[in-house]
Design an enzyme around this catalytic site. Structure first.
Site, PDB file in Angstrom:
ATOM      1  N   GLY A  18       0.818  -1.217   0.000  1.00 47.85           N
ATOM      2  CA  GLY A  18       0.000   0.000   0.000  1.00 47.85           C
ATOM      3  C   GLY A  18       0.840   1.250   0.000  1.00 47.85           C
ATOM      4  O   GLY A  18       0.515   2.240  -0.666  1.00 47.85           O
ATOM      5  N   LYS A  19       1.948   1.222   0.720  1.00 41.72           N
ATOM      6  CA  LYS A  19       2.871   2.373   0.733  1.00 41.72           C
ATOM      7  C   LYS A  19       3.476   2.572  -0.652  1.00 41.72           C
ATOM      8  O   LYS A  19       3.562   3.692  -1.162  1.00 41.72           O
ATOM      9  CB  LYS A  19       3.961   2.127   1.768  1.00 41.72           C
ATOM     10  CG  LYS A  19       5.023   3.204   1.841  1.00 41.72           C
ATOM     11  CD  LYS A  19       6.052   2.887   2.916  1.00 41.72           C
ATOM     12  CE  LYS A  19       7.187   3.900   2.928  1.00 41.72           C
ATOM     13  NZ  LYS A  19       8.233   3.531   3.944  1.00 41.72           N
ATOM     14  N   TYR A 151      -6.694 -17.815   4.269  1.00 39.86           N
ATOM     15  CA  TYR A 151      -6.145 -16.712   3.468  1.00 39.86           C
ATOM     16  C   TYR A 151      -6.382 -16.997   1.987  1.00 39.86           C
ATOM     17  O   TYR A 151      -6.818 -16.132   1.228  1.00 39.86           O
ATOM     18  CB  TYR A 151      -4.654 -16.555   3.756  1.00 39.86           C
ATOM     19  CG  TYR A 151      -3.965 -15.443   3.008  1.00 39.86           C
ATOM     20  CD1 TYR A 151      -3.343 -15.689   1.780  1.00 39.86           C
ATOM     21  CD2 TYR A 151      -3.941 -14.154   3.508  1.00 39.86           C
ATOM     22  CE1 TYR A 151      -2.712 -14.671   1.086  1.00 39.86           C
ATOM     23  CE2 TYR A 151      -3.301 -13.128   2.828  1.00 39.86           C
ATOM     24  CZ  TYR A 151      -2.685 -13.403   1.617  1.00 39.86           C
ATOM     25  OH  TYR A 151      -2.046 -12.388   0.918  1.00 39.86           O
ATOM     26  N   ALA A 153      -8.715 -18.782   0.651  1.00 38.14           N
ATOM     27  CA  ALA A 153     -10.138 -18.603   0.350  1.00 38.14           C
ATOM     28  C   ALA A 153     -10.483 -17.128   0.172  1.00 38.14           C
ATOM     29  O   ALA A 153     -11.224 -16.760  -0.746  1.00 38.14           O
ATOM     30  CB  ALA A 153     -10.984 -19.206   1.472  1.00 38.14           C
ATOM     31  N   VAL A 186       5.967 -11.152  -1.713  1.00 33.87           N
ATOM     32  CA  VAL A 186       6.497  -9.797  -1.707  1.00 33.87           C
ATOM     33  C   VAL A 186       7.127  -9.525  -0.339  1.00 33.87           C
ATOM     34  O   VAL A 186       6.534  -9.861   0.693  1.00 33.87           O
ATOM     35  CB  VAL A 186       5.402  -8.741  -1.974  1.00 33.87           C
ATOM     36  CG1 VAL A 186       6.022  -7.355  -2.156  1.00 33.87           C
ATOM     37  CG2 VAL A 186       4.556  -9.117  -3.183  1.00 33.87           C
TER      38      VAL A 186
END
Ligand SMILES: NC(=O)c1ccc[n+]([C@@H]2O[C@H](COP(=O)([O-])OP(=O)(O)OC[C@H]3O[C@@H](n4cnc5c(N)ncnc54)[C@H](O)[C@@H]3O)[C@@H](O)[C@H]2O)c1
Ligand SMILES: CCCCC[C@H](O)/C=C/C=C\C=C\C=C\[C@@H](O)[C@@H](O)CCCC(=O)O
Length: 257
Positions: A18-19, A151, A153, A186
Site C-alpha cells: 500500500g505504501k 487466506y 479462500a 512480496v
C-alpha cells in the site's frame, strides 16, 4: 488515464504494498488519502510524503476497514478536502490462520464493503465521475497455499468479486473499472511474519519455502509498476493480473461449458 488532478484512496497505505502504491500515485501527480489502522506509521509516512510532494497532496486518516462508519467518514473527508474520488486501492489485508474470522472480515468482507461504499461515491449513476478500483488479491487467489487455507479462500473470493463486479459495473454504466492485482511473494512485514501466523498448520511452512524457492520474492516496487498499468489502462476491467519476478500475466479463466 493521466493522473494529474486525480484523487486516490489507499487502504493499508502505511506499510508494504500500500505504501508503494501511494508513492507511485503521488509520483504521477495524483492526490492521495492514506488510510490505515497503524496511526503512528501512517502519520510518519504522510509527513514524509508531504515534504516530498507538498502539503496539499496527501491526507492521512486512521481508519479500520472493518468499520463502515470510518470508511464513510474517510470518503467524505477525501471528497471535502480534494474535491472528488477517482481511484480506490482496496489493499488492506492480513494473514493469520489462527484468527480466521478476522482474516475473512478484513480480506474479503471489508474489501466488498469498501468497494461498494466507493461505488456510491464514484459511480456516474450516483453523481460520481467514474474511475477505477484496484483490489489487492494474491497469487494465493489463483492457486492454493496449503499452509493458509483461509487466506487462500479470501483471495479467491477477492478475484471472483472483482471479475463479477467489473462485469456488473460495465453492464450498469457505472463508469468504474474494477481490477485485481495478484502478486506472488512480496518482501513486506506480512511476509516476514508468516511462520508465526499459520496456526495449527505451522508444520507446513516448509511447503511455503519450496514455493518461495520456485517463484522468488518481489520487492514492493516491482508490484507498483504493474499496479499502475491497471490504474491507467482504460481497456482493463474485470482483470486479474498475476505478478511474479519472472513475469506478469493477465490471467485467463476457464469459461463455463
Ligand atoms: N506480502 C506478500 O507476499 C503479499 C503477496 C500478495 C498479496 N498481498 C496482499 O497485499 C496487501 C498488503 O499486504 P502487505 O504485504 O503490504 O502487508 P503489510 O502488513 O506490510 O501492510 C498491510 C497494511 O495494512 C494495514 N491494515 C491491516 N489491517 C487493517 C485494517 N483492518 N484496516 C486498515 N488497515 C489495515 C496494516 O496496518 C499495514 O500497514 C494485503 O491484502 C495482502 O494480502 C501480500
Ligand atoms: C505462505 C505465504 C503467504 C504469502 C501470502 C501472499 O499473498 C503471497 C502469496 C504468494 C504465492 C502463492 C502461491 C501459490 C502457489 C500454489 O497455489 C501453486 O499451486 C500455484 C502454481 C501456479 C503455477 O504457475 O505453477
Amino acid at each position: 488515464m493521466a493522473l494529474n488532478g486525480k484523487i486516490a484512496v489507499v487502504t493499508g497505505a502505511a506499510n508494504g504494498i500500500g505504501k508503494a502504491m501511494t508513492e507511485k500515485l503521488l509520483q504521477n501527480g495524483a492526490k492521495v488519502t492514506l488510510l490505515d489502522v497503524n496511526e503512528t506509521a501512517g502519520k510518519n509516512l504522510m509527513e514524509s510524503l508531504q515534504k516530498e510532494y507538498g502539503q496539499e497532496k496527501t491526507l492521512f486518516m486512521k481508519c479500520d476497514v472493518e468499520s463502515e462508519e470510518q470508511i464513510k467518514d474517510a470518503f467524505h473527508k477525501t471528497i471535502e478536502t480534494f474535491g472528488g474520488m477517482d481511484i480506490l486501492c482496496n489493499n488492506a489485508g492480513i494473514l493469520d490462520e489462527s484468527q480466521w474470522e478476522k482474516t475473512v472480515s478484513i480480506n474479503l468482507v471489508a474489501v466488498i464493503r469498501v468497494a461498494n461504499l466507493a461505488l456510491e461515491q464514484m459511480s456516474k449513476l450516483s453523481g460520481g465521475r467514474g474511475g477505477v478500483i484496484i483490489n489487492t488479491a494474491s497469487m494465493a487467489g489463483l492457486g492454493p497455499l496449503p499452509s493458509c487455507p483461509v487466506y487462500t479462500a479470501t483471495k479467491h473470493g477477492v478475484i471472483g468479486f472483482t471479475r463479477a463486479m467489473g462485469a456488473a459495473s460495465a453492464a450498469s454504466g457505472y463508469g468504474v473499472r474494477i481490477n485485481a492485482i495478484c502478486p506472488g511473494f512480496v518482501q513486506t512485514d506480512l511476509f516476514s511474519r508468516i511462520p508465526s501466523k499459520l496456526g495449527k498448520l505451522s508444520h507446513l511452512d516448509d511447503l511455503n519455502q519450496q514455493l518461495i524457492e520456485k517463484f522468488g520474492i518481489l520487492t514492493v516496487s516491482e508490484v507498483a509498476d504493474p499496479f499502475f498499468e491497471l490504474v491507467t489502462d482504460e481497456t482493463k476491467n474485470g482483470e486479474a493480473l498475476l505478478v511474479v519476478p519472472s513475469r506478469k500475466q493477465y490471467v485467463t479463466f476457464p469459461g463455463l461449458p
